[in-house]
Structure formats: C-alpha cells, structure tokens
Motif scaffolding. Structure first.
Motif, PDB file in Angstrom:
ATOM      1  N   PRO A  74      32.306  40.555  45.724  1.00  0.00           N
ATOM      2  CA  PRO A  74      33.077  40.679  44.486  1.00  0.00           C
ATOM      3  C   PRO A  74      34.308  41.579  44.623  1.00  0.00           C
ATOM      4  CG  PRO A  74      30.799  41.416  44.156  1.00  0.00           C
ATOM      5  CD  PRO A  74      30.882  40.850  45.509  1.00  0.00           C
ATOM      6  N   ILE A  78      37.069  39.951  42.255  1.00  0.00           N
ATOM      7  CA  ILE A  78      36.880  40.196  40.815  1.00  0.00           C
ATOM      8  C   ILE A  78      38.182  40.672  40.138  1.00  0.00           C
ATOM      9  CG2 ILE A  78      35.753  41.714  39.102  1.00  0.00           C
ATOM     10  CD1 ILE A  78      33.967  39.411  39.840  1.00  0.00           C
ATOM     11  N   ILE A  87      38.179  35.344  34.943  1.00  0.00           N
ATOM     12  CA  ILE A  87      36.907  36.056  34.803  1.00  0.00           C
ATOM     13  C   ILE A  87      36.150  35.591  33.558  1.00  0.00           C
ATOM     14  CG2 ILE A  87      37.794  38.016  33.461  1.00  0.00           C
ATOM     15  CD1 ILE A  87      35.175  38.254  36.273  1.00  0.00           C
TER      16      ILE A  87
END
Ligand code: C2E
Ligand code: MG
Ligand code: MG
Ligand code: MG
Length: 278
Positions: A74, A78, A87
């Motif tokens: 991640p 992310i 997201i």
C-alpha cells in the motif's frame, strides 16, 4: 562554466519531473485497470487479546498484484489513489470484500472475529461513506459490530459537519471506530470523546523501542492509562518479539498485533492459522 552547470541543473530537474509525473501517471492508470481486472487482494493480520490469548479480530490490508511489477504494498500506491480520488472506489471494494470474507469465515465455523478496515479521509469527504458501509453490511449480512473502521488522527481535525454526521450514523449502526497510528498525530482527548471512538491503536514507532527508550515506554504507558480512563480499548501494533509483548502486558495493553504472532496472511492462510490455534 556557470551557465553550463545551470543548464545541467535545469535539465536534471526537467528529467526528474518527467520521471515523477510518468511514474504518477503510470500508477494512476494502473490503479484504474487494477479495479477492472481484479488485481487487488486483501491480506489479514490477526489481533490477539492479552486477557484470553484468543484471536479476536483481523486487520484487512490491501495488496496489488501488478501484472508487470509484481506484488505492490500500500505504501507504493495508496497516496496516489487518494490524490486521484480512486481511493473512493478502491476503498469501497475493500470494505465489501472484508465484510464478505468475515461473513464467510463465520459461516465456515471459525470463532467470532471482528474485521478492521483502514479508511482514508478522502472517503469521508465524498460525504457518503456511511451509506456505502450500510450497503456493504446489508449485502454481506455481517453484523455491524463486527466491523471496525480505522481512522487517522488527522481526519478528526477536519471539522466538517458531514464528517460528524457520518461518524454518528456509523456509531448508531453499531460499527466500531478505532484511531490508527495513535500518538503520531495531533488529535486531542476532546476529539476522542466527541467522535465516540472505541479503540486506540498505538503506533508501532513507540512499540519498536519500548524496551530501550524510556520515552517510548512512558508514552505507551500514558496512552494506555488515558485510554482506560476514557473507557477505550488499546491495541499495540508492530509487536515483533517476546520482550515487547511482556512489556505491553505489564503496561496493561488490551490487545496486540504484529509479526510475533503472524504477518498479514492471505484469506486461505488466515483460516489455516485460525484452525491451527483451535
Ligand atoms: P497500518 O494500518 O498502520 O497497518 C500496519 C502496517 O504494519 C501494515 O503494513 C502491516 O503489514 C505492518 N506490520 C504489521 N505487523 C508488523 C510488525 O510486527 N512489524 C512491522 N515492522 N510492521 C508490521 P502494510 O500492509 O504495508 O500497510 C501500510 C499502510 O497502508 C497501513 O498502515 C495503512 O495505513 C495503509 N493501508 C493498508 N491497506 C489499506 C486500505 O485498504 N485502505 C487504506 N486507505 N489504507 C490502507
Ligand atoms: Mg491500520
Ligand atoms: Mg497503524
Ligand atoms: Mg500507518
């Protein structure tokens, strides 16, 4: 001479910028593909009660199987997912998949578990996370109190009315709220009360040196005492060895999570891990 090096510097920055934006675009495009091609997977890390020694829950952590670059953690995507807004869709997939998996484990007869899901501030800003969570719970049949949302301290500083409204709705549903990486941000005790938080997760940076750095040990002790005074549970992240575990137990920490017990596991490996402990 000076002119020459000036030109080189300029070229260096242009190339760097180009490389950075290429990298960014590449990931952003890849993430879109990843959703469509189902390249995401959740891994699950067990959470252990220090009172009973039982596994009481699992944290769902996203992984991306990139077709060329292999498994991506991640940390590698992310932030870009947040910046592009992707997201929201990725997070929705995470919530539904985690709830579905938790329900599947229940049906398979595993002991009762709660499932913790990380959520970004961007997911709240859209303004309908509460409804999306409700939809996921209805669709999968998971009881709301089995789902825990992990929020960050910085989210609580966003004083927007619809954030409060969403957290309120989620609490009324029975969903649990935890603060992730606690101690690294700027949230105050007042926020913990105002937002009806259930659990604090002590950041691993304080746990790592708990036996060597007296300041870290003092911070952990203070967090545990404060949490208990406010009727919150405390879990420590990043527990890697017996010495850390012993220290946390003596400090009165309620739960632990870390490599000492298990790394995050695929769903299948997690079920095997649970069975091996029965
Ligand atoms: P986090 O939520 O604080 O998760 C804990 C991280 O520490 C995980 O890294 C986990 O694999 C790692 N970890 C667990 N035990 C140990 C240990 O004993 N020692 C050490 N050194 N590390 C340990 P991971 O999976 O790479 O995730 C990193 C971060 O990415 C997470 O931090 C979370 O902030 C974010 N993240 C992961 N999945 C999601 C997701 O589905 N949505 C969002 N928005 N963020 C996510
Ligand atoms: Mg987390
Ligand atoms: Mg954390
Ligand atoms: Mg983190």
């Amino acid at each position: 001479q000076a002119k020459e090096s000036g030109r080189n510097t300029a070229r260096f920055f242009t190339e760097k910028l180009n490389n950075d934006s290429l990298y960014y675009l590449n990931i952003a495009y890849g993430l879109r593909e990843a959703l469509a091609q189902q390249q995401f997977e959740l891994h699950y890390q067990p959470q252990i009660s220090l009172r009973t020694g039982q596994v009481i829950g699992a944290e769902a952590l996203i992984r991306w199987h990139h077709p060329q670059n292999g498994m991506q953690s991640p940390a590698q995507f992310i932030t870009i997912a947040e910046q592009t807004g992707l997201i929201v869709e990725i997070g929705q997939w995470v919530i539904e998949e985690a709830c579905r998996q938790a329900r599947e484990w229940q049906k398979a007869g595993l002991p009762p578990l709660s499932i913790a899901v990380n959520v970004s501030a961007v997911q709240f800003r859209r303004g309908n996370l509460d409804k999306l969570v409700m939809k996921a719970l209805e669709k999968t049949g998971l009881e709301p109190h089995r789902l825990e949302l992990e929020l960050t301290e910085s989210l609580l500083l966003e004083d927007i009315d619809h954030l409060i409204a969403q957290l309120d709705t989620l609490k009324k549903l029975g969903v649990q709220l935890a603060i992730d990486d606690f101690g690294t941000g700027y949230s105050s005790l007042a926020y913990l009360k105002k937002f009806n938080i259930d659990r604090l997760k002590i950041d691993q940076s304080f746990v790592r040196d708990i036996n060597n750095d007296p300041n870290d040990a003092a911070i952990v002790r203070a967090i545990v005492q404060m949490a208990h005074t406010l009727n919150l549970a405390v879990i420590a992240e990043g527990v890697e060895d017996e010495a850390m575990l012993k220290h946390l137990r003596e400090t009165g920490c309620d739960e632990v999570q870390g490599y000492l017990f298990s790394k995050p596991l695929s769903a299948t490996a997690f079920a095997t891990f649970m069975q091996s402990r029965l």
